[in-house]
Design an enzyme around this catalytic site. Structure first.
Site, PDB file in Angstrom:
ATOM      1  N   TRP A 342      26.628 -64.058  44.612  1.00  0.00           N
ATOM      2  CA  TRP A 342      28.069 -64.065  44.890  1.00  0.00           C
ATOM      3  C   TRP A 342      28.479 -62.888  45.766  1.00  0.00           C
ATOM      4  O   TRP A 342      29.533 -62.908  46.402  1.00  0.00           O
ATOM      5  CB  TRP A 342      28.867 -64.047  43.585  1.00  0.00           C
ATOM      6  CG  TRP A 342      28.867 -62.726  42.855  1.00  0.00           C
ATOM      7  CD1 TRP A 342      27.791 -62.071  42.344  1.00  0.00           C
ATOM      8  CD2 TRP A 342      30.007 -61.912  42.554  1.00  0.00           C
ATOM      9  NE1 TRP A 342      28.189 -60.900  41.732  1.00  0.00           N
ATOM     10  CE2 TRP A 342      29.534 -60.779  41.841  1.00  0.00           C
ATOM     11  CE3 TRP A 342      31.364 -62.032  42.795  1.00  0.00           C
ATOM     12  CZ2 TRP A 342      30.378 -59.771  41.386  1.00  0.00           C
ATOM     13  CZ3 TRP A 342      32.217 -61.020  42.334  1.00  0.00           C
ATOM     14  CH2 TRP A 342      31.722 -59.913  41.650  1.00  0.00           C
ATOM     15  N   ASP A 343      27.629 -61.863  45.793  1.00  0.00           N
ATOM     16  CA  ASP A 343      27.912 -60.679  46.597  1.00  0.00           C
ATOM     17  C   ASP A 343      28.275 -61.048  48.031  1.00  0.00           C
ATOM     18  O   ASP A 343      29.175 -60.459  48.646  1.00  0.00           O
ATOM     19  CB  ASP A 343      26.675 -59.770  46.667  1.00  0.00           C
ATOM     20  CG  ASP A 343      26.095 -59.439  45.309  1.00  0.00           C
ATOM     21  OD1 ASP A 343      26.474 -60.088  44.322  1.00  0.00           O
ATOM     22  OD2 ASP A 343      25.246 -58.534  45.249  1.00  0.00           O
ATOM     23  N   GLU A 482      28.089 -57.856  33.587  1.00  0.00           N
ATOM     24  CA  GLU A 482      26.946 -58.512  32.954  1.00  0.00           C
ATOM     25  C   GLU A 482      26.466 -57.809  31.685  1.00  0.00           C
ATOM     26  O   GLU A 482      25.469 -58.223  31.091  1.00  0.00           O
ATOM     27  CB  GLU A 482      25.805 -58.637  33.965  1.00  0.00           C
ATOM     28  CG  GLU A 482      26.154 -59.578  35.102  1.00  0.00           C
ATOM     29  CD  GLU A 482      25.144 -59.557  36.229  1.00  0.00           C
ATOM     30  OE1 GLU A 482      24.973 -60.585  36.894  1.00  0.00           O
ATOM     31  OE2 GLU A 482      24.527 -58.489  36.453  1.00  0.00           O
ATOM     32  N   LYS A 581      29.313 -52.720  32.597  1.00  0.00           N
ATOM     33  CA  LYS A 581      28.530 -52.453  33.803  1.00  0.00           C
ATOM     34  C   LYS A 581      29.486 -52.258  34.977  1.00  0.00           C
ATOM     35  O   LYS A 581      29.306 -51.400  35.829  1.00  0.00           O
ATOM     36  CB  LYS A 581      27.586 -53.624  34.064  1.00  0.00           C
ATOM     37  CG  LYS A 581      26.589 -53.431  35.184  1.00  0.00           C
ATOM     38  CD  LYS A 581      25.679 -54.652  35.288  1.00  0.00           C
ATOM     39  CE  LYS A 581      24.625 -54.474  36.358  1.00  0.00           C
ATOM     40  NZ  LYS A 581      23.767 -55.687  36.494  1.00  0.00           N
TER      41      LYS A 581
END
Length: 749
Positions: A342-343, A482, A581
């Site tokens: 998705w980056d 995540e 995260k």
């Protein structure tokens, strides 16, 4: 009006030879052009040095129980240098001077040093190489050696080294290796299935005519060796010009491919390194004015970070082929097996969208072409529409491994749940497609690709819901954070899914063909759970987050990016605490800022920052942007400065297995969407500049609705120029302004 950049280009200088930083700088100094990337390894071999050459889209599966990976192709950069009986190595002898630097202006890696052999001779070495911007298959390298105090026998051995592997996995077979026309080596390599092939042709030319030349093809290495005498004060130069050509699945292999490649290589060889370098530099100079961000900063590191960001964003993006996309490590290393995440859609595509929108269009068409595979995955999982793979490669099939690293305490492989539950990617792709329309107004793309993508993505979310007490909820998901897995009603996922469906209803005609989507979509929008702020204005990241205990995260935050917390706690334990995260709420504010008041955003920044470890390389830049937009300058700058240093900072192993591609995009995002305050919502361009105190000016190009703009910002003034008289409207600090060729506004502090 669009003039060449005025500020001198930065140069990345390696602080000195350090065997502990071999792979960090091999990554940072990768030469590339979007088609081809070659890691910046030294010509001589070192045990821990990982060489790498990668071509966009060249993926292969080594064994049936593994996922595909971007193949580390045969090496053409290595050169064994022997002075007398002593191989050249910086781990032996004495290094008297050393300078290695990378020039992002044209992607050239240069090295100069003076070395004393253990046998006593003193030698100068100069080397340089680049991958041409055009033609994209061209690689040029030069090596110059000079004896400074005594005549010495010299042997140089270089060629094509097909012993290269992906961490031990071999993907290619030798189809043929040949010596052509005395000075040219050529190797053809194929995948075992024969669906992909690679042709490497390398011409080596030595400036001395009296060298003895020999050849050897052994153990997957095709080498050429030059033996001569290095005379005092007489430079000896080896030029190596290579042509790297591939056939990807579906490509027709050219007739007489070997001769075709030799014919392409020949005129490049005739020109030589200096002329080829000049031609490639001209190509880059035509590109930079539409890409470069210039900052008048008291700290030169800021301009270096922005120049390296722009270079790598170009070098990692396969703008030439919409069957390919940007890997999580670009073309700089084997990390994440070269897969697409998705980056790309959220962190990298905006840069191209606002500089070269045709490249953003190609990246979106990569997703569009893979709709059938995404629809098949959705059906297998029991959903409608399209469920795009969490990790993608060439085919569009799911490439996420079912298991990750082996836990050294239990001896068991750790399961990877991303492909099963990290479904926000579907909404991220829809968000990127809508952003493209807002910035370009591309009616043709809207009528075809966008409508197909939005409909498929919306259908997925309509089928993904669970009805609870009359409300529609999204259960068992993983957000961008995540460290919090398998939760219900993740705020980021729910809001982005809601946005996705709303945009589908907006762009899909209300016709019988789309009647079902409209009917179900309106119901979804009315009943979808959207987590709301509590009495303290804090939005719960998910249904269970507030009920989890907290711990002091200070020492883990000091080691951000290292996942050091997993040395003390298991993933299951981390999942049951308020440990992030990266913060999903902050990411949500970045993408959909108009949905939340400044008071809510500030309250959530205050709440989630102490609970965030920043183990994701994406975290700090997004925090900085949201803090900047909310007037929290004291928070924004330190976070952005740390984000710029994720790869470029002093940590010796920060990017050994490849650059953090999305974090590289986030450097640009931080400058433009943070400190320049750019937003584009509902087709309106917005700027709200808030420069850091030590930035005197910020200057950058933009492409908006087909217009090339040049934006210049100081603490006192905003200036925008464009080339034609067509009126353009822009909102600056909440006030709408219309202008034709030039807009100049005084800025209030």
């Amino acid at each position: 009006m669009m003039t060449s950049p005025s500020a001198p280009f930065s140069v990345l200088c390696e602080p000195g030879f350090n065997p502990h930083q071999l792979n960090k700088y091999a990554t940072l100094m990768t030469c590339g052009n979007g088609y081809l990337g070659i890691r910046g390894g030294h010509e001589e071999a070192y045990t821990d040095q990982v060489r790498g050459m990668f071509v966009a889209g060249f993926y292969h599966r080594a064994t049936p129980d593994e996922v595909t990976e971007l193949v580390n192709l045969p090496d053409i950069t290595g050169c064994k240098i022997e002075f007398g009986n002593t191989p050249f190595s910086l781990l032996a002898g004495k290094l008297l001077s050393y300078r290695r630097e990378f020039h992002p202006e044209l992607g050239e890696l240069c090295r100069e040093l003076i070395w004393q052999s253990p046998e006593g001779g003193l030698f100068s070495l100069k080397s340089a190489r680049f991958v041409a911007r055009a033609p994209q298959q061209l690689v040029a390298a030069t090596l110059t050696l000079t004896a400074l105090d005594q005549e010495t026998p010299l042997r140089l051995t270089t060629g094509i080294d097909a012993t290269q592997t992906n961490s031990g996995r071999q993907h290619l077979t030798e189809a043929s290796v040949r010596v052509m026309h005395q000075h040219t080596l050529q190797g053809c390599y194929r995948t075992p299935e024969g669906d992909m092939a690679l042709m490497i042709s390398s011409h080596c030319r030595l400036s001395s005519d009296d060298a003895r030349i020999s050849y050897a093809a052994k153990n997957r290495q095709l080498n050429q060796q030059f033996s001569t005498t290095l005379r005092v004060g007489v430079p000896l130069t080896l030029e190596k010009i290579s042509w790297v050509d591939v056939c990807l699945p579906g490509d027709a292999e050219p007739e007489n491919w070997d001769e075709h490649c030799l014919a392409q290589l020949a005129p490049q060889v005739e020109q030589g390194y200096a002329a080829l370098r000049a031609a490639s530099l001209q190509q880059w100079q035509r590109w930079w004015p539409q890409a470069r961000v210039e900052v008048g900063s008291s700290d030169p590191f800021d301009q270096l970070a922005l120049d390296m960001s722009a270079y790598h964003l170009a070098a990692m993006t396969p703008a030439h082929d919409e069957r390919c996309s940007v890997a999580a490590k670009g073309l700089t290393g084997e990390g994440y097996k070269g897969h697409v995440f998705w980056d790309t859609d959220i962190f990298i595509l905006p840069y191209h969208l606002l500089t070269r929108p045709e490249t953003a269009r190609a990246l979106l068409r990569y997703r569009y072409h893979r709709l059938p595979q995404a629809q098949q995955k959705a059906a297998r999982c029991g959903y409608e529409g399209a469920l795009f793979p969490w990790e993608s490669a060439f085919t569009g099939d799911e490439e996420t491994p079912a298991f990750g690293l082996i836990n050294i305490r239990t001896g068991l492989r750790q399961p990877v749940a991303s492909a099963l539950a990290e479904h926000h990617l579907v909404a991220d792709i829809a968000y990127a497609a809508v952003g493209y329309l807002q910035a370009t107004g591309d009616a043709q793309f809207q009528a075809t690709e966008t409508q197909a993508l939005l409909k498929a993505c919306a259908l997925f979310w309509l089928s993904r819901t669970t009805e609870v007490n009359g409300r529609l909820e999204l259960h068992d998901v993983i957000g961008p954070d995540e460290y919090t897995e398998h939760i219900n009603n993740n705020a980021y996922t729910n809001y982005l899914a809601h946005y996705c469906v709303a945009q589908a209803l907006h762009y899909l005609p209300d016709t019988p063909e789309h009647e079902d989507v409209h009917t179900r979509g309106r119901d979804f929008l009315a009943r979808c759970v959207l987590p709301q702020p509590d009495n303290e204005r804090v939005i719960p990241q998910d249904d269970s987050f507030f009920s989890k205990p907290t711990i002091d995260l200070t020492r883990y935050q000091a080691k951000a990016g290292t996942q050091s917390i997993l040395l003390d706690y298991s993933r299951a334990e981390v999942n049951e605490m308020q440990i992030l995260k990266q913060a999903d709420l902050i990411m949500l504010f970045f993408l959909l800022p108009s949905l939340f008041s400044r008071e809510v955003q500030r309250a959530n920044l205050d709440y989630y920052l102490p609970r965030t470890i920043h183990d994701s390389s994406l975290s700090k830049a997004i925090y900085a942007i949201v803090a900047c937009r909310n007037g929290m300058a004291d928070l924004a700058w330190p976070l952005y400065r740390e984000a710029m240093a994720i790869d470029l900072g002093p940590e010796p192993h920060s990017c050994d297995d490849g650059i953090h591609a999305a974090a590289t995009g986030a450097i640009w995002l931080g400058a433009i969407m943070g400190f320049a305050g750019l937003e584009y919502q509902e087709g309106q361009l917005v700027l709200s500049p808030r420069l850091p105190p030590h930035w005197k000016t910020l200057r950058f190009p933009l492409c908006w609705r087909g217009e090339q703009l040049q934006v210049s910002i100081s603490h006192q003034q905003l200036q925008i120029e464009k080339a034609n008289d067509a009126p353009l409207s822009i909102c600056v600090h909440g006030t709408l302004h219309s202008f034709t060729r030039r807009l100049v506004l005084a800025l209030e502090h």
